[in-house]
Design a protein around this motif. Structure first.
Motif, PDB file in Angstrom:
ATOM      1  N   VAL A 244       0.840  -1.214   0.000  1.00 23.38           N
ATOM      2  CA  VAL A 244       0.000   0.000   0.000  1.00 23.38           C
ATOM      3  C   VAL A 244       0.868   1.256   0.000  1.00 23.38           C
ATOM      4  N   PHE A 245       1.834   1.300   0.923  1.00 29.68           N
ATOM      5  CA  PHE A 245       2.716   2.468   0.993  1.00 29.68           C
ATOM      6  C   PHE A 245       3.641   2.536  -0.226  1.00 29.68           C
ATOM      7  N   GLY A 246       3.992   1.350  -0.763  1.00 25.48           N
ATOM      8  CA  GLY A 246       4.828   1.329  -1.967  1.00 25.48           C
ATOM      9  C   GLY A 246       4.118   1.953  -3.151  1.00 25.48           C
ATOM     10  N   ILE A 247       2.811   1.710  -3.264  1.00 24.95           N
ATOM     11  CA  ILE A 247       2.019   2.313  -4.340  1.00 24.95           C
ATOM     12  C   ILE A 247       1.941   3.832  -4.169  1.00 24.95           C
ATOM     13  N   LEU A 248       1.666   4.266  -2.938  1.00 20.75           N
ATOM     14  CA  LEU A 248       1.527   5.711  -2.673  1.00 20.75           C
ATOM     15  C   LEU A 248       2.838   6.451  -2.934  1.00 20.75           C
ATOM     16  N   VAL A 249       3.935   5.920  -2.381  1.00 23.72           N
ATOM     17  CA  VAL A 249       5.239   6.560  -2.581  1.00 23.72           C
ATOM     18  C   VAL A 249       5.679   6.417  -4.031  1.00 23.72           C
ATOM     19  N   GLY A 250       5.315   5.297  -4.675  1.00 21.10           N
ATOM     20  CA  GLY A 250       5.660   5.088  -6.085  1.00 21.10           C
ATOM     21  C   GLY A 250       5.005   6.114  -6.984  1.00 21.10           C
ATOM     22  N   VAL A 251       3.745   6.435  -6.696  1.00 20.50           N
ATOM     23  CA  VAL A 251       3.048   7.469  -7.470  1.00 20.50           C
ATOM     24  C   VAL A 251       3.760   8.810  -7.299  1.00 20.50           C
ATOM     25  N   CYS A 252       4.131   9.139  -6.060  1.00 24.92           N
ATOM     26  CA  CYS A 252       4.858  10.393  -5.795  1.00 24.92           C
ATOM     27  C   CYS A 252       6.192  10.418  -6.531  1.00 24.92           C
ATOM     28  N   LEU A 253       6.889   9.268  -6.544  1.00 27.36           N
ATOM     29  CA  LEU A 253       8.177   9.208  -7.233  1.00 27.36           C
ATOM     30  C   LEU A 253       8.000   9.343  -8.736  1.00 27.36           C
ATOM     31  N   CYS A 254       6.960   8.720  -9.272  1.00 28.88           N
ATOM     32  CA  CYS A 254       6.664   8.842 -10.708  1.00 28.88           C
ATOM     33  C   CYS A 254       6.454  10.303 -11.091  1.00 28.88           C
ATOM     34  N   LEU A 255       5.653  10.989 -10.297  1.00 28.56           N
ATOM     35  CA  LEU A 255       5.383  12.412 -10.563  1.00 28.56           C
ATOM     36  C   LEU A 255       6.660  13.237 -10.444  1.00 28.56           C
ATOM     37  N   ALA A 256       7.484  12.896  -9.450  1.00 25.19           N
ATOM     38  CA  ALA A 256       8.744  13.623  -9.260  1.00 25.19           C
ATOM     39  C   ALA A 256       9.699  13.388 -10.426  1.00 25.19           C
ATOM     40  N   VAL A 257       9.753  12.145 -10.918  1.00 25.20           N
ATOM     41  CA  VAL A 257      10.612  11.834 -12.073  1.00 25.20           C
ATOM     42  C   VAL A 257      10.128  12.575 -13.309  1.00 25.20           C
ATOM     43  N   LYS A 258       8.810  12.599 -13.500  1.00 28.98           N
ATOM     44  CA  LYS A 258       8.235  13.303 -14.649  1.00 28.98           C
ATOM     45  C   LYS A 258       8.534  14.795 -14.566  1.00 28.98           C
ATOM     46  N   ARG A 259       8.405  15.355 -13.350  1.00 27.71           N
ATOM     47  CA  ARG A 259       8.684  16.776 -13.144  1.00 27.71           C
ATOM     48  C   ARG A 259      10.161  17.062 -13.413  1.00 27.71           C
ATOM     49  N   LYS A 260      11.010  16.140 -13.003  1.00 28.55           N
ATOM     50  CA  LYS A 260      12.460  16.310 -13.210  1.00 28.55           C
ATOM     51  C   LYS A 260      12.803  16.280 -14.691  1.00 28.55           C
ATOM     52  N   GLU A 261      12.116  15.415 -15.449  1.00 26.05           N
ATOM     53  CA  GLU A 261      12.340  15.346 -16.894  1.00 26.05           C
ATOM     54  C   GLU A 261      11.930  16.643 -17.581  1.00 26.05           C
ATOM     55  N   TYR A 262      10.777  17.221 -17.157  1.00 23.37           N
ATOM     56  CA  TYR A 262      10.317  18.480 -17.743  1.00 23.37           C
ATOM     57  C   TYR A 262      11.285  19.613 -17.436  1.00 23.37           C
ATOM     58  N   GLU A 263      11.817  19.615 -16.184  1.00 31.12           N
ATOM     59  CA  GLU A 263      12.769  20.651 -15.795  1.00 31.12           C
ATOM     60  C   GLU A 263      14.051  20.550 -16.584  1.00 31.12           C
ATOM     61  N   SER A 264      14.468  19.292 -16.869  1.00 26.23           N
ATOM     62  CA  SER A 264      15.685  19.087 -17.660  1.00 26.23           C
ATOM     63  C   SER A 264      15.523  19.592 -19.084  1.00 26.23           C
ATOM     64  N   ILE A 265      14.325  19.362 -19.650  1.00 25.10           N
ATOM     65  CA  ILE A 265      14.042  19.792 -21.026  1.00 25.10           C
ATOM     66  C   ILE A 265      14.025  21.311 -21.086  1.00 25.10           C
TER      67      ILE A 265
END
Length: 239
Positions: A217-238
């Motif tokens: 359960v916590f892995g899913i919640l933190v995983g979603v947050c990490l996914c969003l953070a990775v996506k945000r990091k990719e946009y910032e890099s671009i």
């Protein structure tokens, strides 16, 4: 510590718990495989499948966890998204299976297993067929028991020819011909010993599954947050 690194650390922590739970199930299944196999011969074929189920579930959980670890290490959005989707499907199946079992089938299943163990064990001692003798003796030695319900079951066994003595595997300290002295044998039957063993294993597996459920359960919640953070990091890099 940056917010992204903090989220990743929490994800790795919960994912490590998932991996540890999977490894624990694999370990329990592997360590008890031979015991369950012998118990299956002595007390019903369904018991021999328990270790295989534990091994299979453990391997699947471990592979899912490894996928998550790789995705987090590489900051790979696709792998993390796949990890979350697979984990959501897995935990949904676990909930549905658990709910169905406890609501509709738990009592019937327990009674069926209980009946199978009783019938198979009593029949095994009564017949004491050549192909099952090794397994029966190993069970008696391993669980410090004798007969199905009690040691006197051997006095009615058609496969055990000498009804004045007991198998040496019944002895508290095994030695050649020790079964001739009834004071040196275990009095409790193997049905009771097997059920006690299964109960203790059920508690261990239940504890692992509870830890696994919380971690998922916590892995899913933190995983979603990490996914969003990775996506945000990719946009910032671009940008």
């Amino acid at each position: 510590m940056c917010k992204f690194c903090s989220i990743k650390c929490w994800f790795i922590f919960f994912n490590t718990l998932i991996l540890a739970s999977g490894v624990a199930l694999i370990t329990i299944g592997a360590m008890q495989y031979s015991t369950y196999l012998q118990m299956g011969i002595f007390a019903g074929s369904s018991l021999s499948k328990i270790a295989i189920i534990l091994l299979t579930v453990g391997i699947v959980i471990a592979l899912i966890s490894i996928l998550g670890h790789i995705g987090a290490t590489m900051d790979n959005y696709v792998m993390l998204a796949c990890f979350i989707c697979i984990l959501v499907v897995t935990i949904s199946l676990e909930i549905l299976t658990g709910a169905s079992f406890y609501v509709f089938r738990s009592r019937i299943a327990i009674l069926q297993v209980n009946s199978d163990i009783n019938t198979k064990a009593r029949g095994g001692v009564y017949e004491y067929s050549p192909e099952n003798r090794y397994a029966i003796n190993r069970i008696q030695e391993k669980f410090s028991c004798c007969g199905a319900d009690t040691y006197s079951d051997w006095f009615r066994s058609v496969g055990w020819n000498n009804h004045t003595i007991l198998p040496d595997s019944c002895c508290t300290v095994k030695s050649e011909g020790c079964g001739q002295d009834k004071s040196k044998v275990h009095k409790k039957g193997c049905i009771w010993a097997i059920k006690l063993f299964l109960l203790s294993n059920l508690v261990s597996v239940g504890a692992v599954c509870m830890a696994l459920g919380v971690a998922e359960v916590f892995g899913i919640l933190v995983g979603v947050c990490l996914c969003l953070a990775v996506k945000r990091k990719e946009y910032e890099s671009i940008n």
